[in-house]
Design a protein around this motif. Structure first.
Motif, PDB file in Angstrom:
ATOM      1  N   SER A 388       0.856  -1.174   0.000  1.00 20.67           N
ATOM      2  CA  SER A 388       0.000   0.000   0.000  1.00 20.67           C
ATOM      3  C   SER A 388       0.900   1.234   0.000  1.00 20.67           C
ATOM      4  N   PHE A 389       0.784   2.051  -1.040  1.00 18.20           N
ATOM      5  CA  PHE A 389       1.723   3.150  -1.282  1.00 18.20           C
ATOM      6  C   PHE A 389       1.536   4.276  -0.272  1.00 18.20           C
ATOM      7  N   PHE A 465      -6.777   2.072 -14.542  1.00 18.94           N
ATOM      8  CA  PHE A 465      -5.411   2.469 -14.203  1.00 18.94           C
ATOM      9  C   PHE A 465      -4.871   3.469 -15.207  1.00 18.94           C
ATOM     10  N   PHE A 523       4.082   8.397 -12.248  1.00 14.61           N
ATOM     11  CA  PHE A 523       3.052   7.853 -11.360  1.00 14.61           C
ATOM     12  C   PHE A 523       2.188   6.857 -12.134  1.00 14.61           C
ATOM     13  N   HIS A 525      -1.541   4.789 -11.131  1.00 16.56           N
ATOM     14  CA  HIS A 525      -2.505   4.652 -10.048  1.00 16.56           C
ATOM     15  C   HIS A 525      -3.884   4.324 -10.596  1.00 16.56           C
ATOM     16  N   CYS A 526      -4.708   3.771  -9.717  1.00 16.47           N
ATOM     17  CA  CYS A 526      -6.119   3.599 -10.038  1.00 16.47           C
ATOM     18  C   CYS A 526      -6.759   4.977 -10.100  1.00 16.47           C
ATOM     19  N   HIS A 527      -7.580   5.233 -11.127  1.00 18.74           N
ATOM     20  CA  HIS A 527      -8.192   6.553 -11.270  1.00 18.74           C
ATOM     21  C   HIS A 527      -9.533   6.658 -10.554  1.00 18.74           C
ATOM     22  N   THR A 532      -7.293   5.254  -4.892  1.00 19.46           N
ATOM     23  CA  THR A 532      -5.995   5.936  -4.838  1.00 19.46           C
ATOM     24  C   THR A 532      -5.688   6.391  -3.425  1.00 19.46           C
ATOM     25  N   LYS A 537      -1.526   2.609  -5.771  1.00 24.14           N
ATOM     26  CA  LYS A 537      -0.688   3.441  -6.628  1.00 24.14           C
ATOM     27  C   LYS A 537       0.767   3.043  -6.435  1.00 24.14           C
ATOM     28  N   THR A 538       1.585   3.437  -7.415  1.00 21.30           N
ATOM     29  CA  THR A 538       3.019   3.244  -7.357  1.00 21.30           C
ATOM     30  C   THR A 538       3.650   4.197  -8.358  1.00 21.30           C
TER      31      THR A 538
END
Length: 562
Positions: A388-389, A465, A523, A525-527, A532, A537-538
């Motif tokens: 988990s970011f 994503f 970046f 990430h899930c939008h 997010t 995200k990563t």
């Protein structure tokens, strides 16, 4: 009398231009915009409320440019929140400083301060958009980017009579930041939005909204280009026009093989251009958008409407509603996405990487973690490969560029640490989820294949994503678990859709490929803003190349400090 040498040289160049051997590059225009972040009272349902806006407008202003232009956007923050703006889908070659996600490529613009985003529009044309990239402020801070082709280059489809931007969004009656904070305090998701909108207006299906309906007038027999953007925070949306078919010609600013459909599916972050022929009986027709939700979660069935009205028709006539797919119509969703293909012509090729240097497999997980400060004692979390970011307090790009130690680690795993039956029986365990700012290092110009796999940790759900700094090719998608032995044989490596945002289907997987030819920190990430915020995200650190134009550009002098 001898001829002047300069005259002879100019004449020779002119001759070469005429026969097509030599070309003089067209002068690129510089487009300047001023964005004033300010709070304004706006009414959309039954009462007015203060929202964060750009130039006092909701949605914000549309940026119009041509391919090849240089764009300068000076953003002055007069709101009470820190702010950053992301230019969604612009590739920002070597120039992550202008990309915009807070604490990734820049620190946010503080109240009372300014920052000028300076970027070039290179090799792109079509519909993109911009939005706030900090907290949930993009609920009201967003607008369109329209990139016209270079002068003299036509669209690869019939020239429309006129075009219109349609931005699909969400509306909260209360301050969205307060709604989010209340949810976090409880350890629960924030309250769902009170309405969906088209160009900031919910339409007459909502109470107190008679004056808040967007209308578009058309002339019988003419063809119109609709530039459709999904700016909603948390909902994939179906969109349709009563009585009218749409021809899809572009997605995420990339031309597609045209196909006709009665409805489209568009995920948060995505754009879709369609042609609509005004050939029906002159009348008033509803354009409508409502969520696609095939996951076992609460159904949000709020339908936003706008009006397509033929010229000369009285505005007192009741519009006709379209037949939208049912909210859980997975079959339509999979079929629609399967029809999307790149144009792949000599002028607009699909340069799909055929050889892969780096194979990545990321699992998407939702879970519940202990939370001593939450009223429920737990909070929802989200992870990629069980990580988990955690957002840093220093911009990752600055930390990478200036070699600031201790900000992030470069040990994000290429594969999940604990393989399991990803889409089998529901699991409630987190499988050892950890929190951290862990990134993946990618060699310059290497080719990457990334498979995003949904899992049944807590629940299956669809996930759109978005990858910053790049387009990618969606070479394959499917339901269930990805099979590395069988599924690649079915990949489309000829004309797959090229996107910057892709939906991972509920209980399924999506495979993308791209060439890492843009150095920087980018970046991914899930939008869905909900996910997010939970850590889904990563980021990739793409190394510099060896050539003089293969390294990150120096930062601008007015880059906001942390």
């Amino acid at each position: 009398m001898a001829l002047n040498k300069t005259f002879l040289l100019n004449s020779f160049v002119l001759f070469l231009c005429l026969i097509g051997i030599y070309s003089v590059p067209a002068f690129a225009a510089v487009k300047k915009y001023q964005f004033d972040i300010q709070v304004k009272n706006v009414s959309r349902l039954c009462h007015a409320k203060p929202i964060v806006t750009v130039n006092g407008r909701f949605p914000g202003p549309t940026i119009y440019v041509r391919e090849g232009d240089r764009v300068l956007v000076n953003v002055t923050n007069n709101a009470q929140y820190n702010m950053s703006i992301h230019w969604h889908g612009l590739k920002q070659f070597r120039n992550g400083w202008a990309d915009g996600p807070a604490y990734i490529t820049q620190c946010p613009i503080k109240t009372g301060h300014s920052y000028t985003y300076d970027f070039n529009v290179t090799g792109q044309r079509g519909t993109l958009w911009w939005h706030a990239h900090i907290f949930w402020l993009r609920a009201t801070v967003y607008g369109a980017i329209v990139i016209m082709p270079k002068e003299g280059i036509p669209f690869p489809f019939p020239q429309p009579h006129r075009e219109e931007v349609l931005i699909l969004g969400e509306w909260w009656n209360n301050d969205v930041e307060k709604v989010v904070k209340q949810g976090n305090l409880l350890g629960l998701p924030p309250n769902a939005s009170d309405a969906h909108t088209i160009n900031g207006k919910p339409g007459p299906l909502f109470p107190c909204s008679e004056k808040h309906t967007f209308a578009m007038e058309v002339e019988h027999g003419k063809t119109y280009l609709l530039r459709i953007i999904n700016a909603a925070l948390n909902d994939e949306l179906f969109f349709a026009i009563a009585g009218h078919n749409m021809t899809v010609v572009e997605i995420d600013a990339v031309y597609t093989k045209p196909f006709t459909t009665q409805a489209i599916l568009i995920a948060p972050g995505q754009t879709t251009n369609v042609l609509v022929q005004a050939t029906q009986s002159p009348n008033r027709y509803f354009m409508a958008a409502r969520p696609f939700m095939d996951a076992p979660v609460a159904v949000d069935n709020k339908t936003a409407t706008a009006i397509l009205q033929y010229k000369g028709i009285p505005t007192t006539l009741l519009p006709i509603l379209p037949q939208l797919p049912s909210p859980n119509d997975t079959e339509f969703a999979l079929s629609y996405n399967g029809k999307l293909k790149s144009l792949n012509t000599p002028q607009f090729p699909a340069n799909v990487p055929l050889k892969v240097d780096r194979h990545l497999f990321y699992t998407i997980g939702l879970g519940i973690n202990p939370c001593p400060t939450c009223l429920n004692g737990t909070q929802l979390t989200a992870s990629l490969n069980n990580i988990s970011f955690v957002m840093p307090q220093v911009g990752l790009l600055q930390a990478h560029y200036f070699n600031i130690p201790g900000v992030f680690r470069l040990d994000f795993p290429d594969n999940p640490p604990t393989p399991f039956n990803y889409t089998g029986a529901p699991l409630t365990a987190n499988l050892g989820t950890t929190r951290g700012t862990r990134l993946s290092r990618i060699a310059y110009n290497s080719t990457v294949q990334l498979v995003l796999q949904d899992t049944n940790l807590l629940t299956v759900e669809s996930h759109p994503f978005h990858l910053h700094g790049y387009n990618f090719f969606v070479v394959g998608t499917g339901t269930g678990n990805f099979d590395p032995k069988k599924d690649p044989a079915k990949f489309n490596l000829v004309d797959p859709p090229e996107r910057n945002t892709v939906g991972v289907p509920t209980g399924g997987w999506t495979a993308i490929r791209f060439r890492a030819d843009n150095p920087g920190v980018w970046f991914m990430h899930c939008h869905l803003e909900l996910h997010t915020g939970w850590g889904l995200k990563t980021a990739f650190v793409v190394e510099n190349g060896k050539g003089p134009d293969q390294s990150i550009l120096p930062p601008p002098k007015d880059l906001p400090p942390c």
